[in-house]
Design a protein around this motif. Structure first.
Motif, PDB file in Angstrom:
ATOM      1  N   PRO A 137     -23.187   0.247  26.645  1.00 33.25           N
ATOM      2  CA  PRO A 137     -22.602   1.158  27.629  1.00 33.25           C
ATOM      3  C   PRO A 137     -21.087   1.187  27.448  1.00 33.25           C
ATOM      4  N   VAL A 138     -20.508   2.372  27.370  1.00 36.13           N
ATOM      5  CA  VAL A 138     -19.068   2.518  27.184  1.00 36.13           C
ATOM      6  C   VAL A 138     -18.513   3.409  28.290  1.00 36.13           C
ATOM      7  N   VAL A 139     -17.491   2.917  28.967  1.00 33.69           N
ATOM      8  CA  VAL A 139     -16.770   3.734  29.945  1.00 33.69           C
ATOM      9  C   VAL A 139     -15.314   3.819  29.506  1.00 33.69           C
ATOM     10  N   ILE A 140     -14.784   5.023  29.462  1.00 32.49           N
ATOM     11  CA  ILE A 140     -13.390   5.299  29.096  1.00 32.49           C
ATOM     12  C   ILE A 140     -12.700   5.824  30.342  1.00 32.49           C
ATOM     13  N   ALA A 141     -11.579   5.206  30.716  1.00 34.12           N
ATOM     14  CA  ALA A 141     -10.896   5.587  31.950  1.00 34.12           C
ATOM     15  C   ALA A 141      -9.444   5.932  31.673  1.00 34.12           C
ATOM     16  N   SER A 142      -8.991   7.040  32.246  1.00 33.69           N
ATOM     17  CA  SER A 142      -7.615   7.509  32.091  1.00 33.69           C
ATOM     18  C   SER A 142      -6.796   7.173  33.339  1.00 33.69           C
ATOM     19  N   PRO A 143      -5.499   6.972  33.184  1.00 31.63           N
ATOM     20  CA  PRO A 143      -4.644   6.787  34.370  1.00 31.63           C
ATOM     21  C   PRO A 143      -4.686   7.973  35.326  1.00 31.63           C
ATOM     22  N   THR A 144      -5.075   9.137  34.831  1.00 36.51           N
ATOM     23  CA  THR A 144      -5.131  10.332  35.673  1.00 36.51           C
ATOM     24  C   THR A 144      -6.326  10.337  36.613  1.00 36.51           C
ATOM     25  N   GLY A 145      -7.311   9.476  36.362  1.00 33.48           N
ATOM     26  CA  GLY A 145      -8.551   9.497  37.118  1.00 33.48           C
ATOM     27  C   GLY A 145      -9.691  10.189  36.403  1.00 33.48           C
ATOM     28  N   ALA A 146      -9.418  10.786  35.260  1.00 36.78           N
ATOM     29  CA  ALA A 146     -10.494  11.323  34.424  1.00 36.78           C
ATOM     30  C   ALA A 146     -11.191  10.163  33.714  1.00 36.78           C
ATOM     31  N   PHE A 147     -12.438  10.379  33.291  1.00 38.29           N
ATOM     32  CA  PHE A 147     -13.178   9.299  32.638  1.00 38.29           C
ATOM     33  C   PHE A 147     -14.333   9.868  31.822  1.00 38.29           C
ATOM     34  N   ALA A 148     -14.925   9.003  31.020  1.00 35.45           N
ATOM     35  CA  ALA A 148     -16.136   9.364  30.269  1.00 35.45           C
ATOM     36  C   ALA A 148     -17.079   8.174  30.287  1.00 35.45           C
ATOM     37  N   VAL A 149     -18.365   8.460  30.303  1.00 32.42           N
ATOM     38  CA  VAL A 149     -19.409   7.428  30.208  1.00 32.42           C
ATOM     39  C   VAL A 149     -20.273   7.781  29.005  1.00 32.42           C
ATOM     40  N   VAL A 150     -20.493   6.785  28.139  1.00 28.14           N
ATOM     41  CA  VAL A 150     -21.110   7.044  26.831  1.00 28.14           C
ATOM     42  C   VAL A 150     -22.224   6.044  26.559  1.00 28.14           C
ATOM     43  N   HIS A 151     -23.299   6.537  25.964  1.00 28.82           N
ATOM     44  CA  HIS A 151     -24.415   5.709  25.485  1.00 28.82           C
ATOM     45  C   HIS A 151     -24.262   5.539  23.980  1.00 28.82           C
ATOM     46  N   ALA A 152     -24.078   4.274  23.558  1.00 32.54           N
ATOM     47  CA  ALA A 152     -23.823   3.999  22.140  1.00 32.54           C
ATOM     48  C   ALA A 152     -24.846   3.006  21.599  1.00 32.54           C
ATOM     49  N   GLY A 153     -25.989   3.514  21.154  1.00 30.06           N
ATOM     50  CA  GLY A 153     -26.900   2.713  20.351  1.00 30.06           C
ATOM     51  C   GLY A 153     -26.360   2.673  18.926  1.00 30.06           C
ATOM     52  N   TRP A 154     -27.102   2.073  18.017  1.00 32.23           N
ATOM     53  CA  TRP A 154     -26.536   1.954  16.670  1.00 32.23           C
ATOM     54  C   TRP A 154     -26.340   3.339  16.037  1.00 32.23           C
ATOM     55  N   ARG A 155     -27.231   4.270  16.327  1.00 27.35           N
ATOM     56  CA  ARG A 155     -27.050   5.617  15.784  1.00 27.35           C
ATOM     57  C   ARG A 155     -25.812   6.282  16.388  1.00 27.35           C
TER      58      ARG A 155
END
Length: 290
Positions: A137-155
């Motif tokens: 599980p990957v979450v990317i967070a910006s100081p602006t309050g924007a974000f992304a949530v990502v599913h990263a299996g090996w593929r």
């Protein structure tokens, strides 16, 4: 417009009644973004999905899954927040969530249902939830309050889905890329992001075939494949995220192997392919106190 710098990322355990999450309170205070990596504790699902199973596609009672999702939002203090949950397909497709109105959310959910492994969210008032049982599980967070949530299996790791999400978010936040955010260039935005890696299968338990091992060694370096049989997804992600402009000091790993701890997290490998799914959830509530 000057953007405030985020504190360095740090994941800490919090108990929310019977539910257990990993989160970063400092991130929530400074950006409004709440990150929550769930475990299997709590919830109403019965064996073999026992606990807080958040996925509908594994054979669990759908009513139990809906109740588990509601319990999570209630525990986080946002029971009415709309959820977006994509149909994960182990690819690199991203869906943008630019607004929280009903028409936009209907379009977002339709796109997500067609298959996506990441949500890029630039609006408050929406929760993004992806589900896991060994993948990263990957979450990317910006100081602006924007974000992304990502599913990263090996593929997904091999396809650079997490760096793709960084670049997509940075483009939205950069004037130089035609976006509407406060950063002058995508590189400036990416360097300001915090990245969180949730519980996932670690190198000692992630045994692969030689073809997968060779793929990672070629694309992300030999340090990602320490021997002939094992691959470090976390190390591969760190290498690839740095190439996308993420500051390595701003990548926080939960440090938990799901295959080693199936008592606390779901593990597809450890449980023979029949299990629930824990989640990575993020949101920026309209109320900044959440």
């Amino acid at each position: 417009m000057k953007v405030s710098q985020l504190p360095l990322p740090r994941l800490e355990a919090r108990q929310l009644g019977p539910l257990h999450i990993l989160t970063d309170d400092a991130l929530a205070r400074t950006s409004g973004v709440r990150v929550a990596f769930t475990g299997r504790a709590g919830g109403v699902s019965e064996a073999p999905y026992a606990g807080l199973n958040l996925a509908t596609h594994v054979g669990d009672d759908p009513a139990a899954v809906m109740r588990n999702r509601a319990l999570l939002l209630e525990a986080l203090g946002v029971p009415e927040l709309p959820l977006v949950i994509p149909n994960q397909v182990h690819g690199d497709e991203l869906v943008l969530v630019p607004r929280a109105d009903a028409a936009t959310l209907a379009d977002v959910r339709a796109a997500s249902a067609r298959g996506a492994d990441g949500l890029v969210v630039t609006t408050p008032g929406v929760a993004a939830l992806l589900c896991f049982a060994d993948c990263v599980p990957v979450v990317i967070a910006s100081p602006t309050g924007a974000f992304a949530v990502v599913h990263a299996g090996w593929r997904g790791v091999a396809a650079s889905v997490a760096p793709k999400a960084v670049r997509a978010l940075a483009a939205r936040e950069s004037h130089a890329a035609g976006g509407e955010g406060p950063f002058d260039a995508p590189e400036e935005a990416a360097a300001a992001y915090n990245v969180y890696l949730g519980p996932h299968i670690h190198v000692e338990c992630f045994e692969t075939g030689e073809d997968v091992r060779a793929l990672f060694a070629e694309r992300m370096g030999e340090e990602c494949a320490p021997d002939a049989r094992h691959v470090s997804l976390a190390r591969a992600l760190a290498v690839d995220l740095a190439r996308a402009g993420v500051d390595p000091s701003r990548i926080a790993d939960a440090g938990v192997c799901t295959a080693c701890r199936p008592d606390e997290f779901y593990s597809y490998r450890a449980e023979g392919g029949v299990c629930g799914r824990h989640g990575a959830l993020a949101f920026r509530a309209a109320d900044p106190s959440k």
